[in-house]
Design a protein around this motif. Structure first.
Motif, PDB file in Angstrom:
ATOM      1  N   GLN A  56       0.844  -1.210   0.000  1.00  0.00           N
ATOM      2  CA  GLN A  56       0.000   0.000   0.000  1.00  0.00           C
ATOM      3  C   GLN A  56       0.876   1.255   0.000  1.00  0.00           C
ATOM      4  O   GLN A  56       0.639   2.200  -0.752  1.00  0.00           O
ATOM      5  CB  GLN A  56      -0.911   0.030   1.237  1.00  0.00           C
ATOM      6  CG  GLN A  56      -1.902  -1.119   1.335  1.00  0.00           C
ATOM      7  CD  GLN A  56      -3.027  -1.065   0.308  1.00  0.00           C
ATOM      8  OE1 GLN A  56      -3.269  -0.029  -0.308  1.00  0.00           O
ATOM      9  NE2 GLN A  56      -3.715  -2.181   0.115  1.00  0.00           N
ATOM     10  N   ALA A  59       2.482   2.790  -3.345  1.00  0.00           N
ATOM     11  CA  ALA A  59       1.683   3.639  -4.234  1.00  0.00           C
ATOM     12  C   ALA A  59       1.759   5.104  -3.803  1.00  0.00           C
ATOM     13  O   ALA A  59       1.895   6.004  -4.642  1.00  0.00           O
ATOM     14  CB  ALA A  59       0.232   3.167  -4.248  1.00  0.00           C
ATOM     15  N   GLU A  63       3.399   8.163  -5.954  1.00  0.00           N
ATOM     16  CA  GLU A  63       2.562   9.335  -6.279  1.00  0.00           C
ATOM     17  C   GLU A  63       3.169  10.612  -5.705  1.00  0.00           C
ATOM     18  O   GLU A  63       3.025  11.687  -6.282  1.00  0.00           O
ATOM     19  CB  GLU A  63       1.136   9.161  -5.741  1.00  0.00           C
ATOM     20  CG  GLU A  63       0.323   8.061  -6.432  1.00  0.00           C
ATOM     21  CD  GLU A  63      -0.004   8.350  -7.890  1.00  0.00           C
ATOM     22  OE1 GLU A  63       0.071   9.523  -8.313  1.00  0.00           O
ATOM     23  OE2 GLU A  63      -0.316   7.376  -8.622  1.00  0.00           O
ATOM     24  N   ALA A  70       9.553   4.313  -2.399  1.00  0.00           N
ATOM     25  CA  ALA A  70       8.820   3.272  -3.140  1.00  0.00           C
ATOM     26  C   ALA A  70       9.727   2.064  -3.384  1.00  0.00           C
ATOM     27  O   ALA A  70       9.318   0.913  -3.168  1.00  0.00           O
ATOM     28  CB  ALA A  70       8.298   3.834  -4.468  1.00  0.00           C
ATOM     29  N   VAL A 106       6.475  -3.844 -11.723  1.00  0.00           N
ATOM     30  CA  VAL A 106       6.306  -2.726 -10.783  1.00  0.00           C
ATOM     31  C   VAL A 106       7.694  -2.233 -10.363  1.00  0.00           C
ATOM     32  O   VAL A 106       7.956  -1.023 -10.337  1.00  0.00           O
ATOM     33  CB  VAL A 106       5.482  -3.170  -9.541  1.00  0.00           C
ATOM     34  CG1 VAL A 106       5.343  -2.020  -8.543  1.00  0.00           C
ATOM     35  CG2 VAL A 106       4.112  -3.700  -9.954  1.00  0.00           C
ATOM     36  N   ARG A 119       1.558   3.375 -12.401  1.00  0.00           N
ATOM     37  CA  ARG A 119       0.119   3.216 -12.097  1.00  0.00           C
ATOM     38  C   ARG A 119      -0.438   1.995 -12.812  1.00  0.00           C
ATOM     39  O   ARG A 119      -1.188   1.214 -12.238  1.00  0.00           O
ATOM     40  CB  ARG A 119      -0.655   4.452 -12.543  1.00  0.00           C
ATOM     41  CG  ARG A 119      -0.490   5.615 -11.598  1.00  0.00           C
ATOM     42  CD  ARG A 119      -1.387   6.781 -12.006  1.00  0.00           C
ATOM     43  NE  ARG A 119      -1.009   7.987 -11.278  1.00  0.00           N
ATOM     44  CZ  ARG A 119      -0.806   9.183 -11.838  1.00  0.00           C
ATOM     45  NH1 ARG A 119      -0.976   9.344 -13.138  1.00  0.00           N
ATOM     46  NH2 ARG A 119      -0.460  10.208 -11.105  1.00  0.00           N
ATOM     47  N   TYR A 122       1.147  -1.305 -11.283  1.00  0.00           N
ATOM     48  CA  TYR A 122       0.716  -1.486  -9.895  1.00  0.00           C
ATOM     49  C   TYR A 122      -0.719  -2.030  -9.858  1.00  0.00           C
ATOM     50  O   TYR A 122      -1.006  -3.012  -9.180  1.00  0.00           O
ATOM     51  CB  TYR A 122       0.821  -0.160  -9.143  1.00  0.00           C
ATOM     52  CG  TYR A 122       0.517  -0.251  -7.656  1.00  0.00           C
ATOM     53  CD1 TYR A 122       1.524  -0.537  -6.750  1.00  0.00           C
ATOM     54  CD2 TYR A 122      -0.779  -0.043  -7.171  1.00  0.00           C
ATOM     55  CE1 TYR A 122       1.259  -0.616  -5.382  1.00  0.00           C
ATOM     56  CE2 TYR A 122      -1.053  -0.123  -5.813  1.00  0.00           C
ATOM     57  CZ  TYR A 122      -0.033  -0.402  -4.924  1.00  0.00           C
ATOM     58  OH  TYR A 122      -0.312  -0.488  -3.573  1.00  0.00           O
ATOM     59  N   ASN A 123      -1.589  -1.400 -10.630  1.00  0.00           N
ATOM     60  CA  ASN A 123      -2.979  -1.857 -10.663  1.00  0.00           C
ATOM     61  C   ASN A 123      -3.083  -3.260 -11.259  1.00  0.00           C
ATOM     62  O   ASN A 123      -3.912  -4.059 -10.826  1.00  0.00           O
ATOM     63  CB  ASN A 123      -3.848  -0.886 -11.468  1.00  0.00           C
ATOM     64  CG  ASN A 123      -4.039   0.426 -10.737  1.00  0.00           C
ATOM     65  OD1 ASN A 123      -4.024   0.476  -9.503  1.00  0.00           O
ATOM     66  ND2 ASN A 123      -4.191   1.513 -11.486  1.00  0.00           N
ATOM     67  N   LYS A 145      -7.074  -1.381  -2.799  1.00  0.00           N
ATOM     68  CA  LYS A 145      -6.230  -0.207  -2.579  1.00  0.00           C
ATOM     69  C   LYS A 145      -6.803   0.660  -1.466  1.00  0.00           C
ATOM     70  O   LYS A 145      -8.000   0.911  -1.426  1.00  0.00           O
ATOM     71  CB  LYS A 145      -6.135   0.608  -3.879  1.00  0.00           C
ATOM     72  CG  LYS A 145      -5.091   0.057  -4.823  1.00  0.00           C
ATOM     73  CD  LYS A 145      -5.181   0.702  -6.179  1.00  0.00           C
ATOM     74  CE  LYS A 145      -4.571   2.069  -6.202  1.00  0.00           C
ATOM     75  NZ  LYS A 145      -4.540   2.612  -7.592  1.00  0.00           N
TER      76      LYS A 145
END
Ligand code: HEC
Length: 167
Positions: A56, A59, A63, A70, A106, A119, A122-123, A145
């Motif tokens: 978690q 992300a 961002e 990260a 990722v 993004r 990750y998704n 998420k």
């Protein structure tokens, strides 16, 4: 001369017999201790808590432009599972395939500090987390998420480079 040789051989024989006795005696003591240590090591549930939280956090770090954070979270997400190499070797092999397979996209997106690509990858990896849960009989654990990072006590918006993580 012959007598001396016989004496030497007799002593050598005693040492060999004696040392094998010591080894087996020590072996009997050591094995239960090894089993006890193994039994005290985490299996999957405890490290998976850490995997979930770090995943978690990744992300929010990406961002926020904190690519070092990260990358760090991604690295220790994997290290967290190390005890399972000993306690659950078969299942660990599945984790290794996941981390070095699907999750590597990722990791690469973080290394290249590309937010669009990050993004997307990750998704895309979240269903793979959940597929493994289903496959191992834990279909009731479905990763979703979060709206805020799992760990609040870190500055996610601190600008950094993925390469800042010490080796
Ligand atoms: C190799 C299979 C596998 C993969 C891949 C996997 N998990 Fe898990 N996960 C498990 C298993 C098995 C459990 C249940 C642990 C147990 O009881 O032994 C679990 C449990 C969890 C839990 C609940 C932990 C708790 O007890 O609170 C979370 C959160 C979690 N996983 C997150 C993730 C995330 C996020 C990913 C992907 C980035 C992921 N998992 C990928 C196997 C996997």
């Amino acid at each position: 001369m012959l007598k001396k040789c016989a004496q030497v051989l007799a002593v050598a024989g005693l040492i060999i017999v004696g040392s094998s006795f010591c080894v087996s005696a020590a072996g009997e003591d050591v094995q239960p201790q090894i089993d006890a240590i193994k039994g005290a090591l985490p299996k999957f549930a405890i490290p998976m808590r850490e995997v979930g939280d770090r995943f978690q956090n990744i992300a929010f770090a990406a961002e926020g432009g904190n690519w070092g954070l990260a990358a760090y979270m991604g690295k220790y997400m994997n290290v967290a599972l190390n005890p399972a190499q000993v306690t659950k070797p078969k299942e660990y092999a599945d984790w290794k395939n996941f981390y070095e397979g699907g999750f590597a996209k990722v990791t690469k997106a973080i290394a290249s500090e590309n937010i669009e690509n990050f993004r997307k990858e990750y998704n895309a990896v979240i269903p793979s987390c959940n597929e493994c849960h289903v496959g191992m009989g834990y279909g009731f654990i479905k990763v979703v998420k979060l709206a805020a990072p799992a760990d609040q006590g870190i500055e996610y918006k601190l600008a950094s480079k993925a390469a800042d993580v010490p080796k």
